[in-house]
Scaffold this active site. Structure first.
Site, PDB file in Angstrom:
ATOM      1  N   LYS A  43      15.311  12.197 -19.023  1.00  0.00           N
ATOM      2  CA  LYS A  43      14.896  10.948 -18.394  1.00  0.00           C
ATOM      3  C   LYS A  43      15.490   9.764 -19.152  1.00  0.00           C
ATOM      4  O   LYS A  43      15.869   8.759 -18.571  1.00  0.00           O
ATOM      5  CB  LYS A  43      13.367  10.836 -18.407  1.00  0.00           C
ATOM      6  N   ARG A  44      15.552   9.916 -20.472  1.00  0.00           N
ATOM      7  CA  ARG A  44      16.052   8.829 -21.309  1.00  0.00           C
ATOM      8  C   ARG A  44      17.489   8.478 -20.954  1.00  0.00           C
ATOM      9  O   ARG A  44      17.895   7.328 -20.973  1.00  0.00           O
ATOM     10  CB  ARG A  44      15.948   9.215 -22.783  1.00  0.00           C
TER      11      ARG A  44
END
Length: 313
Positions: free
Chosen positions: A251-252
């Site tokens: 997600k980062r």
């Protein structure tokens, strides 16, 4: 007994393809057995998991047709379904372990653990050598004046074995492969290992579908189920979905998030492509979750990590 599966996402950003494939297979596994699905929001880290992400997550799952039977903002009989609201529940079970004399304070910093000469797991996580378990009462008082401790569970020299519903037999020695593990962080937040065990048991979860990166957590959790006298679910661990270059999706890093996908594909197109990656369809054609129930079979799902083919998304 009614089969109960669950979605248990951490709302720290928009879901990526790996999260979506796990949610799809969890839904199919439970629904094919005429079971129900619980949505639990794993927002233990409140700073990283604001409520707006949890709300977006619900909207995304609904848009994809992965509808749950209880939990989330809709509530249900076993709530609250947000881990950030369940501290009192975790505390009650934490005290049961404390009363058995199995908990002690640990003052080691993360940097100290990584710098230690103790063995490390394959993912780089150090195996805790029991440093603070041997402290005297006086030493603990001195260290507590300088630093708030995390609280660890004492584990025995014992090999825990189980058969994963998808990956087969797995075993791990609690002491040499893991070491005493954290139950409550130094900031007072209860750790994932304790929270997930308590939540799955109290919410009646009978099958846990999750990524293979959590396979190594399972022996610790099975040990906690035993200590707390709680029923353990069956586990099904999925291969990880990797980016084209072999990296784990994150997600980062914004790897193929649903936000990007929604601008290019319909919900059935995304579901169909995920089903293709999971081995359920011969080609990436549009499909709705309920249409995949007739073809879902754990034997079709790959057992090794899956690299995203070029131009699939």
């Amino acid at each position: 007994m009614i089969e109960t599966g669950r979605f248990a996402p951490s709302p720290s950003g928009r879901m990526h393809l790996g999260n979506l494939m796990c949610s799809l297979l969890a839904w199919l596994s439970a629904k094919q057995a005429d079971g129900r699905v619980v949505l639990r929001i794993e927002d233990l880290d409140k700073a990283r998991c604001p409520r707006m992400y949890a709300d977006q997550l619900e909207a995304d799952l609904s848009w994809l047709g992965l509808v749950w039977d209880e939990g989330g903002s809709g509530g249900g009989p076993d709530g609250p379904y947000y881990q950030s609201q369940r501290d009192e529940i975790y505390h009650a079970y934490y005290q049961k372990l404390e009363e058995q004399g199995l908990v002690y304070p640990c003052f080691c910093s993360r940097a100290q653990l990584h710098a230690a000469s103790a063995p490390h797991r394959e993912d780089g996580t150090p195996v805790y050598p029991g440093t603070c378990r041997r402290l005297t009462a006086e030493q603990r008082r001195e260290k507590a004046a300088q630093r708030k401790p995390a609280m660890r569970l004492i584990v025995p020299e014992e090999t825990v074995e189980f058969t994963d519903g998808h990956l087969g037999p797995y075993r791990e020695n609690l002491k040499t492969d893991c070491g005493d593990f954290v139950l409550r962080r130094s900031d007072g937040v209860y750790a994932y290992q304790l929270a997930v065990v308590v939540d799955d048991a109290l919410m009646g979860v009978t099958q846990v579908v999750r990524g293979a990166d959590l396979l190594e957590s399972t022996p610790r959790q099975l040990y906690l189920y035993r200590l707390l006298g709680l029923p353990a679910p069956r586990f099904y661990h999925l291969p990880l979905l990797l980016a084209e270059d072999g990296r784990r999706l994150s997600k980062r890093d914004g790897d193929v998030s649903l936000e990007q996908l929604q601008s290019r594909y319909s919900a059935p197109e995304i579901i169909g492509r995920l089903a293709f990656l999971a081995g359920l369809l011969d080609k990436p054609e549009p499909a709705r979750p309920e249409e995949l129930l007739a073809v879902f079979d754990w034997d079709k799902v790959p057992r090794t990590d899956v690299r995203l083919p070029r131009n699939l998304f």
